[in-house]
Structure formats: C-alpha cells, structure tokens
Design an enzyme around this catalytic site. Structure first.
Site, PDB file in Angstrom:
ATOM      1  N   GLU A  24      71.764   4.114  79.732  1.00 26.29           N
ATOM      2  CA  GLU A  24      71.939   3.121  80.361  1.00 26.29           C
ATOM      3  C   GLU A  24      72.603   3.089  81.746  1.00 26.29           C
ATOM      4  O   GLU A  24      73.551   3.899  81.898  1.00 26.29           O
ATOM      5  CB  GLU A  24      72.691   2.020  79.820  1.00 26.29           C
ATOM      6  CG  GLU A  24      72.842   0.666  80.595  1.00 26.29           C
ATOM      7  CD  GLU A  24      73.748  -0.349  79.716  1.00 26.29           C
ATOM      8  OE1 GLU A  24      73.106  -1.150  78.887  1.00 26.29           O
ATOM      9  OE2 GLU A  24      74.873  -0.808  80.012  1.00 26.29           O
ATOM     10  N   PHE A  26      74.116   1.056  85.400  1.00 28.54           N
ATOM     11  CA  PHE A  26      74.433  -0.321  86.124  1.00 28.54           C
ATOM     12  C   PHE A  26      74.267  -0.091  87.636  1.00 28.54           C
ATOM     13  O   PHE A  26      74.255   0.935  88.201  1.00 28.54           O
ATOM     14  CB  PHE A  26      75.786  -0.761  85.622  1.00 28.54           C
ATOM     15  CG  PHE A  26      76.884  -0.088  86.303  1.00 28.54           C
ATOM     16  CD1 PHE A  26      77.429   0.024  87.666  1.00 28.54           C
ATOM     17  CD2 PHE A  26      77.768   1.087  85.508  1.00 28.54           C
ATOM     18  CE1 PHE A  26      78.706   0.723  88.160  1.00 28.54           C
ATOM     19  CE2 PHE A  26      78.711   1.895  85.938  1.00 28.54           C
ATOM     20  CZ  PHE A  26      79.407   1.436  87.365  1.00 28.54           C
ATOM     21  N   VAL A  27      74.204  -1.141  88.027  1.00 29.23           N
ATOM     22  CA  VAL A  27      73.958  -1.324  89.677  1.00 29.23           C
ATOM     23  C   VAL A  27      75.200  -0.997  90.305  1.00 29.23           C
ATOM     24  O   VAL A  27      75.940  -1.662  90.480  1.00 29.23           O
ATOM     25  CB  VAL A  27      73.223  -2.643  89.997  1.00 29.23           C
ATOM     26  CG1 VAL A  27      73.006  -2.848  91.721  1.00 29.23           C
ATOM     27  CG2 VAL A  27      71.926  -3.075  89.166  1.00 29.23           C
ATOM     28  N   LYS A  29      77.817  -0.930  93.752  1.00 27.62           N
ATOM     29  CA  LYS A  29      78.078  -2.003  94.634  1.00 27.62           C
ATOM     30  C   LYS A  29      77.808  -1.556  95.977  1.00 27.62           C
ATOM     31  O   LYS A  29      77.758  -2.157  96.907  1.00 27.62           O
ATOM     32  CB  LYS A  29      79.639  -2.008  94.471  1.00 27.62           C
ATOM     33  CG  LYS A  29      79.966  -2.771  93.239  1.00 27.62           C
ATOM     34  CD  LYS A  29      81.510  -3.228  93.223  1.00 27.62           C
ATOM     35  CE  LYS A  29      81.924  -4.382  92.168  1.00 27.62           C
ATOM     36  NZ  LYS A  29      81.685  -3.592  90.840  1.00 27.62           N
ATOM     37  N   THR A  55      70.936  -2.347  84.424  1.00 30.24           N
ATOM     38  CA  THR A  55      71.801  -3.717  84.052  1.00 30.24           C
ATOM     39  C   THR A  55      71.435  -4.852  85.034  1.00 30.24           C
ATOM     40  O   THR A  55      70.645  -4.386  86.272  1.00 30.24           O
ATOM     41  CB  THR A  55      73.202  -3.594  84.017  1.00 30.24           C
ATOM     42  OG1 THR A  55      73.853  -3.252  85.382  1.00 30.24           O
ATOM     43  CG2 THR A  55      73.637  -2.728  82.798  1.00 30.24           C
ATOM     44  N   TRP A  56      71.377  -5.997  84.723  1.00 30.48           N
ATOM     45  CA  TRP A  56      70.936  -7.052  85.779  1.00 30.48           C
ATOM     46  C   TRP A  56      72.412  -7.700  86.137  1.00 30.48           C
ATOM     47  O   TRP A  56      73.338  -7.939  85.347  1.00 30.48           O
ATOM     48  CB  TRP A  56      70.271  -8.214  84.923  1.00 30.48           C
ATOM     49  CG  TRP A  56      69.967  -9.239  85.742  1.00 30.48           C
ATOM     50  CD1 TRP A  56      70.544 -10.557  85.973  1.00 30.48           C
ATOM     51  CD2 TRP A  56      68.908  -9.514  86.559  1.00 30.48           C
ATOM     52  NE1 TRP A  56      69.812 -11.594  86.603  1.00 30.48           N
ATOM     53  CE2 TRP A  56      68.808 -10.683  87.372  1.00 30.48           C
ATOM     54  CE3 TRP A  56      67.897  -8.662  86.981  1.00 30.48           C
ATOM     55  CZ2 TRP A  56      68.071 -11.120  88.075  1.00 30.48           C
ATOM     56  CZ3 TRP A  56      66.996  -8.995  88.037  1.00 30.48           C
ATOM     57  CH2 TRP A  56      67.007 -10.140  88.429  1.00 30.48           C
ATOM     58  N   TYR A 153      75.291  -7.225  67.801  1.00 28.60           N
ATOM     59  CA  TYR A 153      76.415  -7.200  67.659  1.00 28.60           C
ATOM     60  C   TYR A 153      76.904  -6.792  66.208  1.00 28.60           C
ATOM     61  O   TYR A 153      77.357  -7.544  65.549  1.00 28.60           O
ATOM     62  CB  TYR A 153      77.193  -8.523  68.165  1.00 28.60           C
ATOM     63  CG  TYR A 153      76.932  -9.016  69.459  1.00 28.60           C
ATOM     64  CD1 TYR A 153      77.720  -8.496  70.535  1.00 28.60           C
ATOM     65  CD2 TYR A 153      75.820  -9.719  69.862  1.00 28.60           C
ATOM     66  CE1 TYR A 153      77.258  -9.052  71.964  1.00 28.60           C
ATOM     67  CE2 TYR A 153      75.294 -10.081  71.149  1.00 28.60           C
ATOM     68  CZ  TYR A 153      76.241  -9.870  72.193  1.00 28.60           C
ATOM     69  OH  TYR A 153      75.909 -10.123  73.500  1.00 28.60           O
ATOM     70  N   GLN A 184      75.667  -3.591  70.854  1.00 30.40           N
ATOM     71  CA  GLN A 184      77.020  -3.212  71.741  1.00 30.40           C
ATOM     72  C   GLN A 184      77.605  -2.111  71.170  1.00 30.40           C
ATOM     73  O   GLN A 184      77.270  -1.452  70.104  1.00 30.40           O
ATOM     74  CB  GLN A 184      77.828  -4.568  71.433  1.00 30.40           C
ATOM     75  CG  GLN A 184      79.315  -4.511  72.065  1.00 30.40           C
ATOM     76  CD  GLN A 184      80.039  -5.382  71.256  1.00 30.40           C
ATOM     77  OE1 GLN A 184      80.278  -5.440  70.268  1.00 30.40           O
ATOM     78  NE2 GLN A 184      81.066  -6.097  72.147  1.00 30.40           N
TER      79      GLN A 184
END
Length: 614
Positions: A24, A26-27, A29, A55-56, A153, A184
C-alpha cells in the site's frame, strides 16, 4: 486483472499454496514526493507484488491525484492497482467521477471504505453513510467490472464496542458484493487467527488479507499502534523498549518480530497473502520479505520471470495488443506512455500500421520531461561546466554510482555489464551514450538477465548504440561505417545501419524511409516469432525532438530556479547545454550481424582516433 483472480491463480495448484504479498502507498503532498514515489514503486515492481493499492484523499487536488497515480501505476509502471475510495463527505457526483476515471485507466479493483467521520463530530454530508452503501452503488452501476475489497477490524472498530455487531457489519459488506477483505494493522497474531475463525463461522468465505505494518522506528511503532487503537503484545515491548533509542537496532529487531508474526499467519491455514503498509518507504518491507524468503515472489507459470516482453507491458486494457516499441524509449517509459496515450490502436505486428499518427508535437510539461525538481536535479547531476564533466556524469551512471540521468529514468541495467567498459571508453572520448544493447545469439528465455517470454524459447538481439557525437566527427564516423559495409561484399544491404540527425532535423541515414529494423526478437514453441523492439525513422525523429527538448528544459529549469547558485556556474552550465544542442548530433548504429558479437561497432569508433576529453 481482478485481485481475487490473481490470488486464485497464484495459490491454486500446490499444497501448501505459496505465499504472496502486496503493497500500500499513500498520496504524497508534493509533486516531487509523487515523482520519488513513482521511482520507489518502479523499483518495488521487481519484487513481484500481486498488486498495490493507493489511498484516497477526499477533496480537491488530492482526490484527482489518486486517480492520476492509479493511471500511472496501472498504465506506465505495469502494476496491478487497487484504488481506495471513501464515501464520507463525498457527493455521488464525485464518486461517479472517481469511478469513471478508474474505469478508463484500466483499474479493476476498488477498496470501498466509509472513511473517517468529520473531525468536528458532525454528520457526514456525503450521499452514502456506510461502506456497504458504496459497494451496492458500485455493483449497481458497474456490475462485476470492479473487484471490490472492504476493510476488516480484527481488534474491533473504535466506534463499536460490541464485537458481534462489528463482525456482522463486515458480513453485511461481504453480502453486498465484496470480493476480498484487507484488515487494519495488528501485532497480536493469536487474536487475528481467532478472528478469522469467527468470520468463517458466520459464513465469510472470501479472501482475508492481513494488513502488515513494518517497524522502522520505536516512536512510529508506538504512535501508529495508539492511533489505530490496537494491542501491542508484551514480547514486542520487551524486545523493543531497551533499544528504542537506536533506530537501526529497532528496525532489525522489528523485522524479526514482524517476520515471526507473518510466519505464524502463513502457517495458520487462513492466510496465504500478506499486505504491507509501506508508508511510502522501502527498506523495512524489503527486510521482512527477505527474512520470509519471499523476494522471489510468485511469477506467472508460463512466463520466464513474469516478463512477457523485454519491456514492461502496460496494464491498460486499450494497450493489450501492444507488442512493439521503438528502442529509443527503453529508459523513458513515462514519456513514451504519455506520448502514445491517445492512440486508438497499438502495433501488434509490423510497426507501419500505427506509426504515421503516432508521434505529434511534444506537449509534456518540463517536469514530465526532466522528471526531477530543480533541487533534486542539482543534487543528482550538479552543474557540469565542460564536456569532460558531463562525460563524468555518464561514466558514474554506467558504473552504478549514479541512479539516473536526464535521459535515463532508472539505474543502468545488468544487461549493460557485458559492454560497460566499452561504453565508458566512448564517453571519455566525447561520445555521450543515450541507449545501448549488446548482441545476443540464441540465449535461452530462462536466462536470468537477458531472458524474456515463454519457457523453452530463445531470444536474440542486434547490437545497438545511440549517442551524441560532435558534428565534426559524424562525417568521419559515417564514412568509416560505409567503408566497412563495402568491405563485407554485399551491396544490397548494410551490415551496419545508421541514423544521424541534428537539432534542426537534418537527417543522414543508409536506411530507406519505410525500413523497420527489428533489433530484439524471440522464438518460442508453438508461436510466431516475436519482434518487440525496433529501430525506424519516424519514431527516431520524434525521439530526437524529445532529447533536444530535454536538454533545453534541463538548462531552463535549473537556470530559472537556482536563485542561490553561483551565477557563473549556472551560466557555464547553460552554455554547455547550448553547445550540446547546437554542435552535437544524435546518432544510432545497428550491427545487423548479431552473430558477430559486440566488438565491431566499438572498434569502428576507436579507429577514428578521437582524443580523450581534456
């Protein structure tokens, strides 16, 4: 391909099934952060993950950037990609837009999430309240096109104390149309296995994919556990607390602890796939994979090394028939995919059917051409002041001391090692190499470095050299080539073929306008001969435009943005780039006698007796 299909293919046919993994990301910055992440994803491709997910980030530029990253990873990097999509505070129009972009990019996998509620405790303003509502909407609108994942979860949801309700909520998401579960993070492996057992008892039979969080530093380990409200086993704390101030030891011990946890998961009978939360980092995840002996991950059963072609194929469905590419872009896949993104067909035999509309004007922005921020470009390549300093950059790259060049997005490949000494010598004499490949004659497709394609085949290559050469040397070189061709006795074809073109487009060649020269091909049982890499005029002229523009952008981007740099150094660098553009010619040579080996082209250039750069 759908994730559930890929998992089924990977795990069927052996007992016990082999372990697989995914990552995974993530976007980031910043735009440079995005570029750096693409480079990391590109490297981690070689670990052979089954898929990655992105990720969104709801709202504004971040949302569209998720779609852009999904497109790039799927189409350019060739990574099977799953897109996160949350519905909290998301109007249906935004969800429709995100799904449509994912659909058009060739993405077939969505992780459908509710998302975090508003921080002020107010109700979500979105059109869907729960993840199951989003799942039902996707199914209604797209049928079975998307493989849909949901979150699980193992230690309960922070907003629901009743464990049975949490399990039933997950069952409702599965019944609504989910195909797999990604959980998770957790560290209590016994609790996780018990949770899997409970899911089985209530009828959940889709793949359960555990979310694995590597341990890189003690502070991050504690912070993430607290944020996710998960339990930390006492033996984790006992092992890590005494060394918490030493990041190196923490990562080493953390690798051991997480690897033991993964081994127990894989032995449980419930799990055969691991999903790593990379946090956009590389080392900690790779260390765990090495510890688990999973670096040689699952590869396609009928392909060698999982490589269908010698270049990485796009996973965009509209490019499924693409089987040929010009060799010039072998180290510039980003710009090649961008330039051909609007094609309505791709070559799947001879190149001619698609070459006339293939390459128009370059409409890429500077950052897409250079692919580095001014700061990063300065850090990587400095401000070379002379041809010798520029030569030194290329030599460092060829030696592996430099990981990229403006015209080469990644590190030099292992396939170059057989000719690297000759390439270094060329650069020291002012022939700045851009692309190259050695000759190969009947190398088995199973060979680790050069092999590609189905099993039990043989691959071939013609030696190829592409370089910048000073205009005063070009005529001598081409005269030598013609003399060599005449000495071979066959006047109907050239043993060595060439193209040479300057910035203005003045072209010299001994090839006909419609010649298409296959420089890589493979012969495999029961198949036609594959010719996936070519040299031809139209694409070479388009490549010429890109290369000279790249030099110009390199000069412009640095000279316009380095306010703290020595003006004389910046000026010297700009003059050097101008000199390269105005006085040097882009040339390529192909030795069509692939049996001969790799000495002929290098010897022809050496016989010119060009002095070494002073």
């Amino acid at each position: 391909m759908k994730i559930s299909q890929k998992l089924s293919q990977a795990h069927n046919g052996s007992n016990p099934p082999p372990a697989t993994f995914s990552f995974e990301f993530f976007v980031p910055k910043t735009s440079q952060g995005v570029q750096n992440l693409y480079d990391r994803m590109d490297r981690m491709y070689d670990l052979n993950p089954i898929f990655i997910d992105i990720t969104w980030n709801a709202g504004g530029r971040s949302s569209s950037l998720t779609n852009e990253m999904v497109y790039t990873s799927q189409s350019t990097l060739g990574l099977e990609t799953c897109m996160h999509l949350t519905c909290t505070n998301m109007k249906v129009e935004l969800i429709d837009e995100a799904l449509e972009k994912a659909y058009k990019s060739g993405c077939q996998n969505i992780l459908a999430l509710r998302g975090d509620p508003p921080l002020d405790g107010s109700e979500s303003t979105g059109d869907f309240k729960y993840a199951k509502d989003l799942i039902q909407y996707i199914r209604k609108k797209y049928g079975d096109h998307f493989n849909i994942g949901v979150a699980g979860y193992p230690e309960g949801h922070p907003e629901e104390e009743d464990e049975l309700k949490t399990l039933n909520y997950l069952k409702e998401k599965c019944d609504a149309g989910a195909d797999f579960i990604i959980t998770q993070m957790f560290y209590d492996v016994d609790n996780f296995i018990n949770w899997c057992s409970k899911l089985n008892k209530i009828g959940v039979d889709i793949p359960i994919i555990p979310g694995i969080m590597p341990i890189s530093t003690y502070a991050a380990f504690i912070r993430r556990a607290k944020w996710s409200e998960i339990a930390i086993p006492q033996h984790f704390l006992d092992a890590l607390d005494p060394i918490k101030d030493d990041d190196f030891l923490v990562r080493e011990k953390g690798t051991e602890l997480v690897s033991e946890m993964c081994t127990k998961l894989l032995q449980s009978g419930y799990i055969n796939h691991l999903h790593f939360y990379t946090m956009n980092l590389e080392k900690a995840t790779v260390m765990i994979l090495e510890k688990l002996n999973l670096i040689e991950a699952i590869k396609s059963h009928d392909l060698v090394g999982g490589s269908e072609l010698p270049w990485r194929k796009s996973l965009h469905p509209e490019r499924s028939k693409e089987s040929i590419r010009p060799i010039f872009w072998q180290h510039r896949k980003y710009s090649y995919i961008s330039r051909t993104a609007t094609w309505d067909e791709f070559p799947n035999g001879r190149w001619g059917d698609s070459r006339s509309p293939a390459f128009g004007d370059i409409d890429l922005c500077a950052s897409e051409l250079l692919r580095q921020s001014p700061k990063k470009a300065l850090e990587l390549w400095g401000l070379p002041q002379s041809l010798k300093e520029l030569s030194g950059l290329v030599v460092d790259y060829l030696k592996g001391d430099l990981k990229s060049l403006p015209w080469s997005d990644g590190p030099v490949g292992d396939d170059t090692k057989v000719i690297v000494d000759n390439l270094i010598d060329l650069n020291k004499h002012g022939f700045f190499t851009m692309n190259s490949q050695p000759a190969l004659n009947a190398i088995k497709s199973s060979e680790k470095v050069f092999g590609w394609g189905p099993k039990n085949g043989y691959v071939y290559q013609k030696q190829y050299l592409e370089f910048f050469c000073h205009k005063d040397v070009v005529s001598k070189l081409l005269n030598s080539v013609e003399a060599f061709n005449k000495s071979q006795g066959d006047t109907t074809s050239s043993v060595i073929s060439y193209y040479a073109v300057d910035k203005s487009g003045n072209l010299i060649s001994n090839c006909r306008d419609d010649d298409i020269n296959a420089v890589t091909w493979g012969v495999f049982p029961g198949e036609e001969i594959l010719q996936p890499t070519i040299v031809e005029k139209t694409s070479f002229l388009a490549w010429k435009d890109e290369v000279y523009r790249l030099l110009s952008e390199w000069s412009k981007v640095l000279s316009s943005n380095l306010v703290d740099a020595d003006p004389s150094k910046v000026g010297g660098f700009v003059e050097l780039m101008d000199k390269l553009g105005d006085e040097f010619v882009l040339c390529n040579l192909v030795n069509n006698d692939f049996v001969e080996g790799n000495s002929t082209l290098f010897n022809l250039i050496k016989d010119l007796h060009v002095q070494e750069l002073a």
